[in-house]
Write a protein that holds these residues in place. Structure first.
Motif, PDB file in Angstrom:
ATOM      1  N   ALA A  26       0.880  -1.326   0.054  1.00 17.25           N
ATOM      2  CA  ALA A  26      -0.002  -0.076  -0.140  1.00 17.25           C
ATOM      3  C   ALA A  26       0.867   1.145   0.025  1.00 17.25           C
ATOM      4  CB  ALA A  26      -0.825   0.246   1.149  1.00 17.25           C
ATOM      5  N   THR A  27       2.103   1.221   0.640  1.00 21.22           N
ATOM      6  CA  THR A  27       2.809   2.282   0.933  1.00 21.22           C
ATOM      7  C   THR A  27       3.442   2.592  -0.606  1.00 21.22           C
ATOM      8  OG1 THR A  27       3.467   1.859   3.260  1.00 21.22           O
ATOM      9  CG2 THR A  27       4.845   3.258   1.913  1.00 21.22           C
ATOM     10  N   VAL A  28       3.951   1.555  -1.284  1.00 24.92           N
ATOM     11  CA  VAL A  28       4.675   1.711  -2.286  1.00 24.92           C
ATOM     12  C   VAL A  28       3.495   2.339  -3.534  1.00 24.92           C
ATOM     13  CG1 VAL A  28       4.597  -0.624  -3.452  1.00 24.92           C
ATOM     14  CG2 VAL A  28       6.512   0.808  -4.017  1.00 24.92           C
ATOM     15  N   ALA A  29       2.424   1.649  -3.622  1.00 21.44           N
ATOM     16  CA  ALA A  29       1.268   2.369  -4.256  1.00 21.44           C
ATOM     17  C   ALA A  29       1.009   3.857  -4.201  1.00 21.44           C
ATOM     18  CB  ALA A  29      -0.113   1.542  -4.158  1.00 21.44           C
ATOM     19  N   VAL A  30       0.918   4.198  -3.047  1.00 25.42           N
ATOM     20  CA  VAL A  30       0.703   5.691  -3.023  1.00 25.42           C
ATOM     21  C   VAL A  30       2.062   6.590  -3.215  1.00 25.42           C
ATOM     22  CG1 VAL A  30       0.109   7.447  -1.221  1.00 25.42           C
ATOM     23  CG2 VAL A  30      -1.025   5.371  -0.937  1.00 25.42           C
ATOM     24  N   ASP A  31       3.293   5.687  -2.862  1.00 26.97           N
ATOM     25  CA  ASP A  31       4.364   6.488  -3.393  1.00 26.97           C
ATOM     26  C   ASP A  31       4.527   6.656  -4.747  1.00 26.97           C
ATOM     27  OD1 ASP A  31       6.548   7.854  -2.336  1.00 26.97           O
ATOM     28  OD2 ASP A  31       7.737   6.106  -1.948  1.00 26.97           O
ATOM     29  N   ALA A  32       4.098   5.704  -5.319  1.00 25.11           N
ATOM     30  CA  ALA A  32       4.265   5.572  -7.052  1.00 25.11           C
ATOM     31  C   ALA A  32       3.343   6.795  -7.545  1.00 25.11           C
ATOM     32  CB  ALA A  32       3.681   4.339  -7.600  1.00 25.11           C
ATOM     33  N   PHE A  33       2.332   6.941  -7.058  1.00 23.07           N
ATOM     34  CA  PHE A  33       1.343   8.138  -7.549  1.00 23.07           C
ATOM     35  C   PHE A  33       2.014   9.540  -7.147  1.00 23.07           C
ATOM     36  CE2 PHE A  33      -2.111  10.898  -6.516  1.00 23.07           C
ATOM     37  CZ  PHE A  33      -2.687  10.919  -7.744  1.00 23.07           C
ATOM     38  N   GLN A  34       2.542   9.600  -5.957  1.00 22.67           N
ATOM     39  CA  GLN A  34       3.147  10.716  -5.541  1.00 22.67           C
ATOM     40  C   GLN A  34       4.154  11.062  -6.353  1.00 22.67           C
ATOM     41  OE1 GLN A  34       4.124  11.026  -1.503  1.00 22.67           O
ATOM     42  NE2 GLN A  34       2.047  10.872  -0.639  1.00 22.67           N
ATOM     43  N   CYS A  35       4.956  10.382  -6.984  1.00 25.92           N
ATOM     44  CA  CYS A  35       6.232  10.616  -7.845  1.00 25.92           C
ATOM     45  C   CYS A  35       5.793  11.612  -8.899  1.00 25.92           C
ATOM     46  CB  CYS A  35       6.834   9.309  -8.529  1.00 25.92           C
ATOM     47  SG  CYS A  35       7.729   8.456  -7.195  1.00 25.92           S
ATOM     48  N   ILE A  36       4.541  11.598  -9.604  1.00 29.80           N
ATOM     49  CA  ILE A  36       4.174  12.591 -10.603  1.00 29.80           C
ATOM     50  C   ILE A  36       3.965  13.836 -10.187  1.00 29.80           C
ATOM     51  CG2 ILE A  36       2.764  12.652 -12.566  1.00 29.80           C
ATOM     52  CD1 ILE A  36       4.659  10.023 -12.534  1.00 29.80           C
ATOM     53  N   PRO A  37       2.962  14.135  -9.277  1.00 31.19           N
ATOM     54  CA  PRO A  37       3.154  15.429  -8.556  1.00 31.19           C
ATOM     55  C   PRO A  37       4.273  15.951  -8.427  1.00 31.19           C
ATOM     56  CG  PRO A  37       1.212  14.045  -7.684  1.00 31.19           C
ATOM     57  CD  PRO A  37       2.111  13.152  -8.343  1.00 31.19           C
ATOM     58  N   PHE A  38       5.263  15.062  -7.580  1.00 34.60           N
ATOM     59  CA  PHE A  38       6.482  15.719  -7.255  1.00 34.60           C
ATOM     60  C   PHE A  38       7.262  16.177  -8.493  1.00 34.60           C
ATOM     61  CE2 PHE A  38       6.453  13.535  -2.771  1.00 34.60           C
ATOM     62  CZ  PHE A  38       6.787  14.636  -2.281  1.00 34.60           C
ATOM     63  N   ALA A  39       7.075  15.222  -9.464  1.00 32.59           N
ATOM     64  CA  ALA A  39       7.966  15.469 -10.834  1.00 32.59           C
ATOM     65  C   ALA A  39       7.275  16.933 -11.420  1.00 32.59           C
ATOM     66  CB  ALA A  39       7.783  14.407 -11.912  1.00 32.59           C
ATOM     67  N   TYR A  40       6.037  17.249 -11.290  1.00 29.97           N
ATOM     68  CA  TYR A  40       5.166  18.350 -11.632  1.00 29.97           C
ATOM     69  C   TYR A  40       5.780  19.611 -11.011  1.00 29.97           C
ATOM     70  CZ  TYR A  40       1.641  21.430 -13.355  1.00 29.97           C
ATOM     71  OH  TYR A  40       0.929  22.449 -13.931  1.00 29.97           O
ATOM     72  N   LEU A  41       5.968  19.354  -9.583  1.00 30.13           N
ATOM     73  CA  LEU A  41       6.950  20.606  -8.738  1.00 30.13           C
ATOM     74  C   LEU A  41       8.359  20.958  -9.398  1.00 30.13           C
ATOM     75  CD1 LEU A  41       5.857  19.548  -5.139  1.00 30.13           C
ATOM     76  CD2 LEU A  41       4.713  21.322  -6.608  1.00 30.13           C
ATOM     77  N   ARG A  42       8.917  19.792  -9.900  1.00 30.28           N
ATOM     78  CA  ARG A  42      10.300  20.071 -10.249  1.00 30.28           C
ATOM     79  C   ARG A  42      10.147  20.689 -11.603  1.00 30.28           C
ATOM     80  NH1 ARG A  42      12.275  14.244 -10.445  1.00 30.28           N
ATOM     81  NH2 ARG A  42      14.131  15.190 -11.825  1.00 30.28           N
ATOM     82  N   TYR A  43       9.085  20.354 -12.766  1.00 24.38           N
ATOM     83  CA  TYR A  43       8.838  21.232 -13.834  1.00 24.38           C
ATOM     84  C   TYR A  43       8.732  22.432 -13.686  1.00 24.38           C
ATOM     85  CZ  TYR A  43       6.669  22.269 -18.126  1.00 24.38           C
ATOM     86  OH  TYR A  43       6.073  22.934 -19.296  1.00 24.38           O
ATOM     87  N   GLN A  44       7.937  22.803 -12.654  1.00 21.67           N
ATOM     88  CA  GLN A  44       7.372  24.151 -12.427  1.00 21.67           C
ATOM     89  C   GLN A  44       8.478  25.010 -11.752  1.00 21.67           C
ATOM     90  OE1 GLN A  44       3.507  23.343 -10.600  1.00 21.67           O
ATOM     91  NE2 GLN A  44       2.535  24.435 -12.296  1.00 21.67           N
TER      92      GLN A  44
END
Length: 479
Positions: free
Chosen positions: A126-144
């Motif tokens: 469950a932790t890694v499933a949520v973490d995987a989803f979070q990787c994309i918003p985190f990448a979006y923060l880096r992009y911005q």
């Protein structure tokens, strides 16, 4: 070199948060080693489970982070559509993964050696499933270029994690007499990961959710070699920790794994630097594709990376007799792996720097080959030598695997995307660091703590002066 200054600024933000975060997160090591004896194998269980988690995280993000940066910077592509498509895809696959784990929980936990503790498996899934989803918003923060919010959320997770671990591993057992359970570490991680998701409210509600099939096909054709590369790359970091309980022929496998992992944590500063550099360097490189002097900038970035990582290596070794007190004394028998693990981390960082040539020319298949070959070398060394030499073989396997991938990427890259790296200077920095390392090793072995620290400080001055000189040197602008 304004762009290089921008890279250094972002690296400083990511780096500061990474260093502080890793330092705070490292507090978990003395907590776990103080409350879970080496003989109990508890820290070995934690290490083994987190190794599985790291591998699964790469699989569940399937190369979508670098793919997001690549397609968001491509002409004719809508960055918002790219973001929404990737976010929807990763969310869907994460949910499906969790459902599969729950459906096959008992046979899966038995195969992993945790048949008596299936909760370890589903909680970490469950932790890694949520973490995987979070990787994309985190990448979006880096992009911005929202480095501050990125860093703040990473630090918040770590602070919450530490506080809850202190509560359940130290405070409650001391005040309430409660027992200490290894599983607490996994439940705490799940709670903290889930809470961080709430702080992505703006990134998740501002986007126009949708899924572009044609776009996703194009992105998958770009990302699948990165996935293979990522799996091979993470196996280079975690294969020893996953395989060790299976290939070490004695009953104390989790004890030995815990000793190895706790000692290797002292080499964390190298991982901090490479991670901080990666966070800033990935969006920077793709944004540099239109600059005329981009190859010159890449070569200069490599030189700075090697300079600073070698300095970090020397600093850790100079203070190793002090740093060892961060782990309980019954784990000190693994300290001999520290310099070897740091060398492997430097090689991994150099390989990461070298890896951008095939991403920039959309030939990511090369990365899959290089990392795959390096992974085969690493696993082979582990399988062949761990039964005889124990965890020392794990440390040297990392050097062999990363070294192979690094050399292959450089040799092939110079043919397809030649960059004039300053090899002479890089070799000189390495030779100087090696000589200083030998002197520091003698000092640590033959002098008591304070005299050794004093002599090691003097030995570091020549290299520190070299780094200061490079930082103060003005570089000519290239037309």
């Amino acid at each position: 070199m304004a762009s290089l200054r921008s890279l250094l600024k972002d690296t400083a933000i990511y780096g500061l948060s990474s260093i502080i975060g890793r330092f705070l997160n490292y507090l978990l090591v003395p907590i776990y080693t103080a409350t879970l004896s080496a003989e109990s194998g508890g820290y070995g269980v934690i290490t083994n489970m987190y190794a599985y988690t790291a591998l699964l995280l790469v699989i569940l993000t399937y190369g979508m982070e670098p793919t997001f940066f690549r397609f968001s910077n491509k002409e004719g592509e809508d960055p918002q559509r790219v973001y929404a498509t990737i976010l929807t895809s990763v969310a869907t696959t994460s949910v499906l993964f969790m459902l599969l784990v729950l459906a096959f929980l008992h046979p899966l936990s038995g195969a992993m050696g945790y048949g008596d503790h299936p909760s370890y498996v589903w909680v970490m899934a469950a932790t890694v499933a949520v973490d995987a989803f979070q990787c994309i918003p985190f990448a979006y923060l880096r992009y911005q270029k929202k480095a501050i919010k990125f860093a703040a959320l990473k630090l918040l997770f770590i602070v919450l994690n530490i506080l809850l671990n202190l509560l359940f591993f130290v405070v409650l057992p001391a005040t309430m007499g409660t027992s200490i359970e290894v599983g607490y570490a996994f439940y705490i991680n799940l709670v903290c990961t889930a809470l961080i998701t709430l702080f992505f409210y703006r990134e998740l509600t501002a986007v126009r959710w949708g899924f572009d099939r044609q776009l996703m096909r194009r992105m998958l054709s770009y990302s699948w070699p990165i996935l293979v590369l990522g799996i091979a790359g993470i196996l280079n970091q975690t294969a020893d920790k996953i395989l060790f309980p299976y290939i070490y022929p004695y009953a104390d496998s989790h004890e030995q794994l815990g000793i190895y992992s706790a000692s290797a944590k002292i080499a964390m500063i190298m991982a901090m630097i490479t991670q901080a550099f990666r966070y800033a360097y990935e969006p920077f490189v793709f944004g540099q594709t239109k600059e005329k002097d981009n190859k010159v900038t890449y070569a200069k970035a490599m030189e700075y990376f090697v300079l600073f990582t070698l300095l970090a290596f020397l600093l850790v070794m100079a203070g190793i007799n002090l740093l060892r007190n961060l782990i309980a004394q019954d784990y000190w028998s693994g300290l001999s792996v520290v310099p070897i693990v740091m060398v492997a981390e430097i090689m991994m960082g150099i390989y990461f720097n070298l890896s951008f040539w095939y991403k920039l020319i959309d030939k990511t298949i090369w990365g899959a080959w290089f990392s795959g070959i390096g992974c085969v070398v690493l696993i082979s060394v582990n399988v062949l030598f761990v039964p005889r030499y124990g965890f020392m073989a794990c440390a040297w396997a990392g050097v062999a695997g990363y070294g192979t991938a690094m050399l292959l990427s450089y040799l092939v890259g110079q043919r397809y995307y030649p960059i004039a790296y300053p090899l002479g200077r890089l070799f000189a920095y390495t030779l100087l660091a090696a000589l200083l390392f030998l002197c520091i090793t003698w000092s640590n072995a033959h002098l008591s703590l304070l005299p050794a620290l004093a002599l090691n400080t003097l030995l570091l001055l020549p290299y520190a002066a070299l780094v200061a000189k490079k930082l103060l040197t003005k570089h000519p602008r290239h037309s």
